[in-house]
Design a protein around this motif. Structure first.
Motif, mmCIF file in Angstrom:
data_model
loop_
_atom_site.group_PDB
_atom_site.id
_atom_site.type_symbol
_atom_site.label_atom_id
_atom_site.label_comp_id
_atom_site.label_asym_id
_atom_site.label_seq_id
_atom_site.Cartn_x
_atom_site.Cartn_y
_atom_site.Cartn_z
ATOM 1 N N UNK A 171 0.858 -1.179 0.000
ATOM 2 C CA UNK A 171 0.000 0.000 0.000
ATOM 3 C C UNK A 171 0.897 1.232 0.000
ATOM 4 N N UNK A 172 0.286 2.420 -0.132
ATOM 5 C CA UNK A 172 1.015 3.690 0.014
ATOM 6 C C UNK A 172 2.278 3.723 -0.858
ATOM 7 N N UNK A 173 2.146 3.358 -2.111
ATOM 8 C CA UNK A 173 3.311 3.209 -2.983
ATOM 9 C C UNK A 173 3.748 4.566 -3.531
ATOM 10 N N UNK A 174 5.041 4.835 -3.444
ATOM 11 C CA UNK A 174 5.636 6.065 -3.965
ATOM 12 C C UNK A 174 6.864 5.686 -4.777
ATOM 13 N N UNK A 175 6.999 6.284 -5.940
ATOM 14 C CA UNK A 175 8.190 6.081 -6.768
ATOM 15 C C UNK A 175 9.115 7.276 -6.576
ATOM 16 N N UNK A 176 10.355 6.984 -6.225
ATOM 17 C CA UNK A 176 11.333 8.040 -5.982
ATOM 18 C C UNK A 176 12.553 7.793 -6.865
ATOM 19 N N UNK A 177 12.913 8.796 -7.645
ATOM 20 C CA UNK A 177 14.065 8.699 -8.532
ATOM 21 C C UNK A 177 15.176 9.597 -7.984
ATOM 22 N N UNK A 178 16.351 9.016 -7.782
ATOM 23 C CA UNK A 178 17.485 9.747 -7.220
ATOM 24 C C UNK A 178 18.583 9.850 -8.279
ATOM 25 N N UNK A 179 19.011 11.072 -8.542
ATOM 26 C CA UNK A 179 20.110 11.313 -9.486
ATOM 27 C C UNK A 179 21.337 11.780 -8.712
ATOM 28 N N UNK A 180 22.476 11.207 -9.086
ATOM 29 C CA UNK A 180 23.738 11.673 -8.509
ATOM 30 C C UNK A 180 24.739 11.855 -9.633
ATOM 31 N N UNK A 181 25.341 13.037 -9.700
ATOM 32 C CA UNK A 181 26.316 13.314 -10.746
ATOM 33 C C UNK A 181 26.422 14.793 -10.998
ATOM 34 N N UNK A 182 26.955 15.131 -12.158
ATOM 35 C CA UNK A 182 27.134 16.542 -12.513
ATOM 36 C C UNK A 182 25.781 17.211 -12.679
ATOM 37 N N UNK A 183 25.656 18.396 -12.082
ATOM 38 C CA UNK A 183 24.427 19.173 -12.181
ATOM 39 C C UNK A 183 24.824 20.649 -12.225
ATOM 40 N N UNK A 184 24.796 21.205 -13.447
ATOM 41 C CA UNK A 184 25.267 22.572 -13.601
ATOM 42 C C UNK A 184 26.737 22.670 -13.252
ATOM 43 N N UNK A 185 27.052 23.553 -12.331
ATOM 44 C CA UNK A 185 28.450 23.734 -11.933
ATOM 45 C C UNK A 185 28.890 22.760 -10.849
ATOM 46 N N UNK A 186 27.939 21.984 -10.316
ATOM 47 C CA UNK A 186 28.293 21.018 -9.277
ATOM 48 C C UNK A 186 28.711 19.698 -9.915
ATOM 49 N N UNK A 187 29.862 19.182 -9.511
ATOM 50 C CA UNK A 187 30.384 17.944 -10.096
ATOM 51 C C UNK A 187 29.744 16.700 -9.505
ATOM 52 N N UNK A 188 29.279 16.780 -8.258
ATOM 53 C CA UNK A 188 28.728 15.598 -7.590
ATOM 54 C C UNK A 188 27.503 16.019 -6.785
ATOM 55 N N UNK A 189 26.429 16.333 -7.496
ATOM 56 C CA UNK A 189 25.197 16.780 -6.851
ATOM 57 C C UNK A 189 24.219 15.614 -6.714
ATOM 58 N N UNK A 190 23.209 15.801 -5.886
ATOM 59 C CA UNK A 190 22.148 14.818 -5.717
ATOM 60 C C UNK A 190 20.808 15.523 -5.936
ATOM 61 N N UNK A 191 19.961 14.945 -6.779
ATOM 62 C CA UNK A 191 18.616 15.475 -7.021
ATOM 63 C C UNK A 191 17.617 14.341 -6.863
#
Length: 320
Positions: free
Chosen positions: A79-99
């Protein structure tokens, strides 16, 4: 992310959304929302897909990504299912960001298709073959007329007409030529069932509704396509609009609630969205309404009739 459905059974006889957990007040403890009940485990669980690497995305760009849960399967009893996508890597000027992106998805949404060719559609009702054969008023409505032997007194159905038959069927979402599931020779009084997760929290519009439409291609096993019209009111059918199934906690600054959809039954088989194929006994337009859902007798609970039939998922080719 999800919570465990503590009542889940593969038969769906007991599951959140069905007795004894058909009421939201039984699923969650309003006084302590993170507490477990007899229906739902209060502790959230997580399954993680294999990581996806080696791609980039331009600003404001879009891309499709396939996530493989083969090594950590998503269970059915949730029950209560949520899909969560996690990105780790270059993001703009950040070399190791998390979104992180999160979307509410449905609970396992069940679609059941039954071969009910032991019933015959005539007028706005369905009847067994025995009922039709014993009623001259019903026999007078049977099409084709060659199915009735008027050389007898009283008349009777011709042997081989309106007998039960096996079905071949395929299920698809957008392209009927690319089915997601296929069944061959589904016997009378048997059913197939599949389940999926889909987006649950976006407004419904024409585009969204078209994307969630389920298309079912059905024909008699080993029959020619030209015979489809006479084979049953299920052939052909417009796409089914199957809404996502919900068993989900909703928490906002102003209110807290639990949205719970209840499962129903068809012929004694529990499911979320269930449909069936009966004989087209009077040449009605396929899909014509009748009383099958309330008239048909239950399947035999002591036999394989209540066990889902074998389904091929993502088959290599559609029905010929």
């Amino acid at each position: 992310r999800y919570h465990t459905d503590k009542q889940y059974e593969a038969s769906l006889e007991h599951v959140v959304g069905a007795p004894p957990c058909e009421n939201a007040t039984l699923v969650v403890n309003a006084a302590k929302l993170d507490a477990s009940t007899d229906c739902r485990d209060g502790i959230e669980q997580i399954v993680v897909s294999s990581p996806v690497t080696g791609f980039s995305l331009a600003s404001n760009g879009e891309t499709s990504v396939d996530f493989d849960f083969g090594a950590s399967a998503i269970p059915f009893g949730i029950t209560d299912v949520v899909l969560q996508v996690v990105y780790r890597g270059a993001l703009g000027s950040e070399a190791d960001a998390v979104a992180v992106g999160t979307v509410d998805v449905s609970e396992p949404t069940y679609f059941t298709y039954q071969n009910a060719s032991d019933y015959i559609h005539i007028g706005e009702h369905v009847y067994t073959r025995e009922q039709v054969d014993a009623d001259t008023t019903l026999l007078a409505q049977v099409q084709p007329r060659s199915c009735v032997d008027y050389a007898q007194s009283p008349p009777h159905l011709v042997d081989g007409c309106l007998d039960t038959f096996p079905l071949d069927l395929s299920v698809s979402f957008t392209d009927a030529k690319k089915p997601i599931a296929k069944v061959e020779a589904l016997p009378s009084r048997r059913f197939m069932r599949i389940a999926w997760l889909t987006v649950a929290d976006e407004p419904i519009n024409a585009t969204k509704m078209a994307a969630r439409n389920v298309k079912v291609s059905v024909r008699r096993h080993d029959a020619e396509k030209a015979l489809l019209y006479q084979d049953g009111t299920c052939l052909p059918l417009d796409p089914f609009d199957i809404p996502p199934r919900h068993a989900q906690m909703t928490v906002s600054p102003t209110q807290t609630g639990y949205r719970l959809d209840q499962l129903g039954t068809l012929r004694g088989v529990r499911g979320w969205y269930s449909t069936s194929c009966v004989w087209n006994g009077d040449a009605a337009t396929p899909g014509a309404p009748d009383d099958r859902n309330s008239v048909m007798t239950p399947l035999d609970p002591k036999s394989d009739e209540i066990v889902p039939y074998t389904v091929a998922i993502l088959p290599a080719a559609p029905l010929p």
